[in-house]
Design an enzyme around this catalytic site. Structure first.
Site, PDB file in Angstrom:
ATOM      1  N   ILE A   1       0.829  -1.201   0.000  1.00  0.00           N
ATOM      2  CA  ILE A   1       0.000   0.000   0.000  1.00  0.00           C
ATOM      3  C   ILE A   1       0.862   1.249   0.000  1.00  0.00           C
ATOM      4  O   ILE A   1       0.569   2.223  -0.706  1.00  0.00           O
ATOM      5  CB  ILE A   1      -0.954  -0.010   1.219  1.00  0.00           C
ATOM      6  CG1 ILE A   1      -2.018  -1.102   1.039  1.00  0.00           C
ATOM      7  CG2 ILE A   1      -1.622   1.351   1.385  1.00  0.00           C
ATOM      8  CD1 ILE A   1      -2.932  -1.281   2.242  1.00  0.00           C
TER       9      ILE A   1
ATOM     10  N   ASP B   1      11.766   3.159   4.630  1.00  0.00           N
ATOM     11  CA  ASP B   1      11.414   1.766   4.903  1.00  0.00           C
ATOM     12  C   ASP B   1      12.590   1.066   5.560  1.00  0.00           C
ATOM     13  O   ASP B   1      13.725   1.561   5.526  1.00  0.00           O
ATOM     14  CB  ASP B   1      11.027   1.039   3.605  1.00  0.00           C
ATOM     15  CG  ASP B   1       9.961  -0.024   3.835  1.00  0.00           C
ATOM     16  OD1 ASP B   1      10.138  -0.837   4.764  1.00  0.00           O
ATOM     17  OD2 ASP B   1       8.970  -0.042   3.093  1.00  0.00           O
TER      18      ASP B   1
ATOM     19  N   ASP C   1      13.943   2.587  10.900  1.00  0.00           N
ATOM     20  CA  ASP C   1      12.972   1.912  11.756  1.00  0.00           C
ATOM     21  C   ASP C   1      12.144   3.010  12.411  1.00  0.00           C
ATOM     22  O   ASP C   1      12.635   3.718  13.298  1.00  0.00           O
ATOM     23  CB  ASP C   1      13.679   1.069  12.815  1.00  0.00           C
ATOM     24  CG  ASP C   1      12.715   0.305  13.716  1.00  0.00           C
ATOM     25  OD1 ASP C   1      11.509   0.612  13.684  1.00  0.00           O
ATOM     26  OD2 ASP C   1      13.161  -0.586  14.464  1.00  0.00           O
ATOM     27  N   VAL C   2      10.906   3.176  11.982  1.00  0.00           N
ATOM     28  CA  VAL C   2      10.105   4.308  12.445  1.00  0.00           C
ATOM     29  C   VAL C   2       9.650   4.167  13.892  1.00  0.00           C
ATOM     30  O   VAL C   2       9.040   5.097  14.444  1.00  0.00           O
ATOM     31  CB  VAL C   2       8.875   4.537  11.530  1.00  0.00           C
ATOM     32  CG1 VAL C   2       9.302   5.052  10.166  1.00  0.00           C
ATOM     33  CG2 VAL C   2       8.037   3.270  11.407  1.00  0.00           C
TER      34      VAL C   2
ATOM     35  N   ASN D   1       2.349   5.025   6.884  1.00  0.00           N
ATOM     36  CA  ASN D   1       1.849   3.744   6.386  1.00  0.00           C
ATOM     37  C   ASN D   1       2.520   2.537   7.034  1.00  0.00           C
ATOM     38  O   ASN D   1       1.928   1.463   7.109  1.00  0.00           O
ATOM     39  CB  ASN D   1       2.038   3.681   4.867  1.00  0.00           C
ATOM     40  CG  ASN D   1       1.841   2.286   4.325  1.00  0.00           C
ATOM     41  OD1 ASN D   1       0.719   1.793   4.217  1.00  0.00           O
ATOM     42  ND2 ASN D   1       2.939   1.614   3.992  1.00  0.00           N
TER      43      ASN D   1
ATOM     44  N   SER E   1      -7.088   0.794   9.547  1.00  0.00           N
ATOM     45  CA  SER E   1      -7.626  -0.466   9.041  1.00  0.00           C
ATOM     46  C   SER E   1      -9.123  -0.493   9.292  1.00  0.00           C
ATOM     47  O   SER E   1      -9.621   0.181  10.208  1.00  0.00           O
ATOM     48  CB  SER E   1      -6.956  -1.642   9.770  1.00  0.00           C
ATOM     49  OG  SER E   1      -7.684  -2.845   9.585  1.00  0.00           O
TER      50      SER E   1
ATOM     51  N   TYR F   1      -3.354  -6.011  17.028  1.00  0.00           N
ATOM     52  CA  TYR F   1      -3.413  -5.292  15.755  1.00  0.00           C
ATOM     53  C   TYR F   1      -4.657  -4.407  15.682  1.00  0.00           C
ATOM     54  O   TYR F   1      -4.571  -3.222  15.339  1.00  0.00           O
ATOM     55  CB  TYR F   1      -3.407  -6.284  14.596  1.00  0.00           C
ATOM     56  CG  TYR F   1      -3.610  -5.634  13.247  1.00  0.00           C
ATOM     57  CD1 TYR F   1      -2.562  -4.981  12.610  1.00  0.00           C
ATOM     58  CD2 TYR F   1      -4.858  -5.639  12.623  1.00  0.00           C
ATOM     59  CE1 TYR F   1      -2.749  -4.360  11.375  1.00  0.00           C
ATOM     60  CE2 TYR F   1      -5.053  -5.035  11.390  1.00  0.00           C
ATOM     61  CZ  TYR F   1      -3.994  -4.396  10.776  1.00  0.00           C
ATOM     62  OH  TYR F   1      -4.178  -3.773   9.565  1.00  0.00           O
TER      63      TYR F   1
ATOM     64  N   LYS G   1      -4.844  -0.265  15.480  1.00  0.00           N
ATOM     65  CA  LYS G   1      -5.456   0.454  14.366  1.00  0.00           C
ATOM     66  C   LYS G   1      -6.615   1.338  14.829  1.00  0.00           C
ATOM     67  O   LYS G   1      -6.887   2.395  14.243  1.00  0.00           O
ATOM     68  CB  LYS G   1      -5.918  -0.534  13.292  1.00  0.00           C
ATOM     69  CG  LYS G   1      -4.764  -1.226  12.564  1.00  0.00           C
ATOM     70  CD  LYS G   1      -3.878  -0.213  11.848  1.00  0.00           C
ATOM     71  CE  LYS G   1      -2.789  -0.868  11.031  1.00  0.00           C
ATOM     72  NZ  LYS G   1      -1.982   0.108  10.255  1.00  0.00           N
TER      73      LYS G   1
ATOM     74  N   PRO H   1      -8.105   0.861   5.185  1.00  0.00           N
ATOM     75  CA  PRO H   1      -8.367  -0.167   4.166  1.00  0.00           C
ATOM     76  C   PRO H   1      -8.910  -1.462   4.767  1.00  0.00           C
ATOM     77  O   PRO H   1      -8.688  -1.768   5.949  1.00  0.00           O
ATOM     78  CB  PRO H   1      -6.971  -0.413   3.561  1.00  0.00           C
ATOM     79  CG  PRO H   1      -6.099   0.682   4.083  1.00  0.00           C
ATOM     80  CD  PRO H   1      -6.679   1.093   5.389  1.00  0.00           C
TER      81      PRO H   1
END
Length: 248
Positions: free
Chosen positions: A18, A37, A57-58, A84, A139, A152, A156, A182
């Site tokens: 994505i 990334d 590494d965010v 993202n 999400s 998860y 989100k 999404p």
């Protein structure tokens, strides 16, 4: 000229899936793309005119600060941030009583804390530009209460709340903060895990009003819209993109 001509867009997790699809969409509207990334960032950035690739590494504070500093030095500023990067396909579906605390914390770090870090680092640069747009990727799962992925889904859901609260804080700075949620998407990461496809693909398609696979490109239109001038009076909102599985 595209609607984002002359703008700089920093997209996390943009080397595949994505994130990459959104980066392509932003570039098509004229934005200069910064691919951030863990892997293949520099390689994937070569596909974009004047693209910049940054390995980061965010979830790490120092790494995020360096990412933003290098973006400003190389590109002159930041106008669009797409948050993202996240963990999903590699997570095993299981009852919440079987989720290790270490895994819970890692999901929260990568999916939620990373957005706090990136926004905190990017906002000063956006203020210098007189405004900007932040698009957070959430999400559809927290709207439907999907079971067996509690960490998860919780992460989100937190992104939606994060988006609303941050939008309130940054409105005076002409920085808009919105969210895209999404549904189950046939991204590169998902395709690397056939067991995830086996568990979720058919049931997801069957529950949709538009009954087909969701592809990364299905998310692009909303992300580009929220990044550009057409959404200049839109902030704090979440757009659910799942083919009508959930009406929000």
């Amino acid at each position: 000229m595209g609607q984002l001509e002359g703008k700089v867009a920093l997209v996390t997790g943009a080397a595949q899936g994505i994130g990459r699809a959104i980066a392509v969409g932003l570039a098509a509207e004229g934005a200069r793309i910064v691919v951030a990334d863990l892997e293949r960032a520099e390689e994937e950035a070569r596909a974009f005119p004047d693209g910049v690739g940054l390995t980061v590494d965010v979830a790490e504070e120092a790494a995020v600060a360096q990412m933003v500093e290098e973006t400003v030095v190389r590109c002159g500023g930041i106008d669009v941030l797409v948050n993202n990067a996240g963990l999903y396909a590699s997570l095993a579906m299981r009852p919440f009583t079987e989720i290790p605390l270490e895994e819970w914390r890692r999901v929260m770090d990568v999916n939620v804390a990373s957005m706090f870090l990136t926004c905190r680092a990017v906002v000063p640069a956006m203020r210098e530009r007189g405004g900007g747009a932040i698009v957070n990727i959430s999400s559809g799962t927290p709207f439907r209460g999907v079971p067996f992925l509690l960490h998860y889904v919780t992460s989100k859901g937190a992104i939606v709340a994060f988006t609303r609260a941050l939008a309130r804080e940054l409105g005076k700075d002409a920085i808009r903060v919105n969210c895209v949620a999404p549904g189950f998407t046939m991204s590169d990461g998902v395709k690397q895990h056939p067991e995830v496809i086996e568990q979720l693909r058919d049931v997801s398609v069957a529950a949709r009003t538009i009954q087909r696979d969701q592809e990364p490109e299905d998310v692009v239109g909303a992300a580009v819209y929220l990044s550009g001038p057409a959404a200049s009076f839109v902030t704090g909102q979440t757009i659910v993109i799942d083919g009508g599985q959930y009406f929000h």
